[in-house]
Structure formats: structure tokens, C-alpha cells
Design an enzyme around this catalytic site. Sequence first.
Site, short mmCIF file in Angstrom:
data_model
loop_
_atom_site.label_atom_id
_atom_site.label_comp_id
_atom_site.label_asym_id
_atom_site.label_seq_id
_atom_site.Cartn_x
_atom_site.Cartn_y
_atom_site.Cartn_z
N THR A 1 1.63 -4.18 4.28
CA THR A 1 1.43 -4.48 5.71
C THR A 1 0.91 -5.89 5.95
O THR A 1 1.07 -6.44 7.04
CB THR A 1 0.41 -3.50 6.34
OG1 THR A 1 -0.85 -3.65 5.67
CG2 THR A 1 0.88 -2.07 6.27
N ASP A 2 0.26 -6.49 4.93
CA ASP A 2 -0.48 -7.72 5.19
C ASP A 2 0.39 -8.91 5.58
O ASP A 2 -0.04 -9.75 6.38
CB ASP A 2 -1.36 -8.08 3.97
CG ASP A 2 -2.59 -7.16 3.89
OD1 ASP A 2 -2.87 -6.47 4.88
OD2 ASP A 2 -3.24 -7.15 2.83
N THR B 1 0.83 -1.22 0.00
CA THR B 1 0.00 0.00 0.00
C THR B 1 0.85 1.26 0.00
O THR B 1 0.46 2.29 -0.52
CB THR B 1 -0.94 -0.02 1.22
OG1 THR B 1 -1.87 -1.09 1.04
CG2 THR B 1 -1.71 1.26 1.41
#
Length: 326
Positions: free
Chosen positions: A97-98, A18
Site C-alpha cells: 500500500t505504501d 503487506t
Amino acid sequence: MADAIETRRHVILGTGGTIAGKAAQPGDGVGYVAGQVSVEDLLASIPSLVGQPLEIEQVAQVDSKDMGFALWQQLATRVAFHLNRPEVDAVVITHGTDTIEETAFFLQTVLRPAKPVVLTCAMRPATALVPDGPQNLVDALAVTRHPGAQGVVVVCAGQIHSAADVSKVHTYRVDAFDSGDAGPLGCVEEGRLRLFRPWPTACETGSCDPVALQRIQSVQALPLVMLLTSHADADGTLVHALLSRGESASGPAVRGIVVAGTGNGTVHHALEAALLEAQAMGVRVVRTSRCAHGPLLTHPGQLLTVARSLTPVKARIALALELLEV
Ligand code: SIN
């Protein structure tokens, strides 16, 4: 002091996420596509970094939900290459971030670097009205400059998390990470660090652990380790499906199963019976907990091994890497 900082070299590796995401509408914080903006453009958009001795390399451009072993292999190889250069002090990695906690854990377990490797990310895309990526990148660089910094850490929302403890705990908030009972390793305040506990342990020789790196470079895939969850109404269906998958004279293709148990790592009796069958067939079975916080406390008579303080996703990586050694 300023001169000393400017002569240091830092390598920034881009992998997407992101932080490099783009939305059609600037206000859209959800309907964007991750991994669109180059790491070069990201850095160029931060005035305080212009002119700094940063080397930039775009290793990948992915949404980190799609992270996999091939990219981890490539990333570990590039990180080790740069850290082994005497003129390079640190590596920063931009990442989604995942799965950032999984990549950080993988890199720390494999490399145990004696120089800092700082992963950073963002919860808002680069096109957001107020993106969080630029501040996180500036904070990540502040961490690399701290005397004594070593090992793999994640920097997000002003906090420094160790690879071992960090987990993503929120779907949307900018401060989406937590280090559980251990707490963050420190924080970054206006470019200065306040440390709460020691840096992750580094390997004794050189910049990175060469043996572990060669081991992961020499294979095409990690040993197959699957992750299952215990829950109300659980049964052995998935375990039996795994046991029959690619079964040969030497046993099932699956080499390990990590089970995310309830509470203190307890497992539904029907699932547990199937897991014991798997264990009897030579599959390594490891219990973890679905709970966000707390270690697993053991007691005599337990039939399945526990990963004391690893989350299910990290226990899966730890077991796969362990199985690579045997
Ligand atoms: C990703 O993990 O690549 C997308 C989500 C994010 O970075 O927040």
C-alpha cells in the site's frame, strides 16, 4: 454468462507488500514482514478463485517502500507484454500500500492501457486473524470483468480509485485510500460495480502506448528529480546541496525539483530564492501542495510552475517522465 467469464484470461502479477506479509503471531498487524507469501499461495487460499483461468507471475517480492525505477521498468514491460496478448483481458497486480499510488500513476502515464490494469493490496498481513487481502483480490477481479473497464486503477476496501487521484491517507485503517475532491471512481458491492465517473483515458492505438514504453525501456534511470518540502524555518540548504551535486559543464546533475509547498503551493521565501536560482541554472522547478485535498489555484506573476492537481510524489514522477522526452 458464467461460461463467458470462465473463458476469459486474467494475469495476476505479484510484487509483494503487506498483502503477502507474514507475522510470527497471527494477531500481529504491525510486526510482520511484507512480501513473504507467493502470489500463487495467496490465490490458492481463496476458494472462489480455485479453478479459474488465472495466469500467475511473481514479478518481485518487495516491501513497496523500496519500490524503484528498475522494478517499474520490469513491471511496465510485463504488463504491456500480457495486455498485448489478444487472449488476455486484464492484468491484476498485488502491491504494497505504501507506494501503490506511485506505481499506479507511473503505469497509467506510461502505458495508458485500453484494457484494465487493477492494482490491489492489503493493510493487514496474510497471517492476520481477518486479512483484508483476499476480499481485495476478489474485488479487483470483479473490476477486471466489468464491460468497458480500462486504464490503471487501485482497488482497496471496496472502492475503485483512479491512478491519477488515489492517495494513501491513513497509516493503519483498512480503508486507507482516498481520491480527494474527485472521489472514488466507483465501488464493488458483492462482486457488482457501481460507477460514479468514467474510467481513466486509454491510448488510441492497441493495448498500450508503445512509444512511451520504449522510452522508459531505453534508459537505466529516470532523470534526477528530487522532492523537497516547504515548512516553517525552511531555507535553501538542500537546494544548494543538490545544485552542487555532480555539477558539470552542462549544469547540475539534478534535472528537476518538486516542492511540496504550504497551502495553495506557497514556498518559504528563503527556499523560494534558492529554487529560483536553481531554475535560472536550467533545473525544472514545480510547485505542489502539502495539503491533502484541493488543486493549486494560479494567479499572474507567479515565478514557479505549478502541478495543478498532482500530489508531490506524483508530480515528481510526471516531471521525471517529461524530462525523459527532452
Ligand atoms: C508495503 O507497502 O509493501 C508495506 C505496507 C503495506 O503493504 O501496507
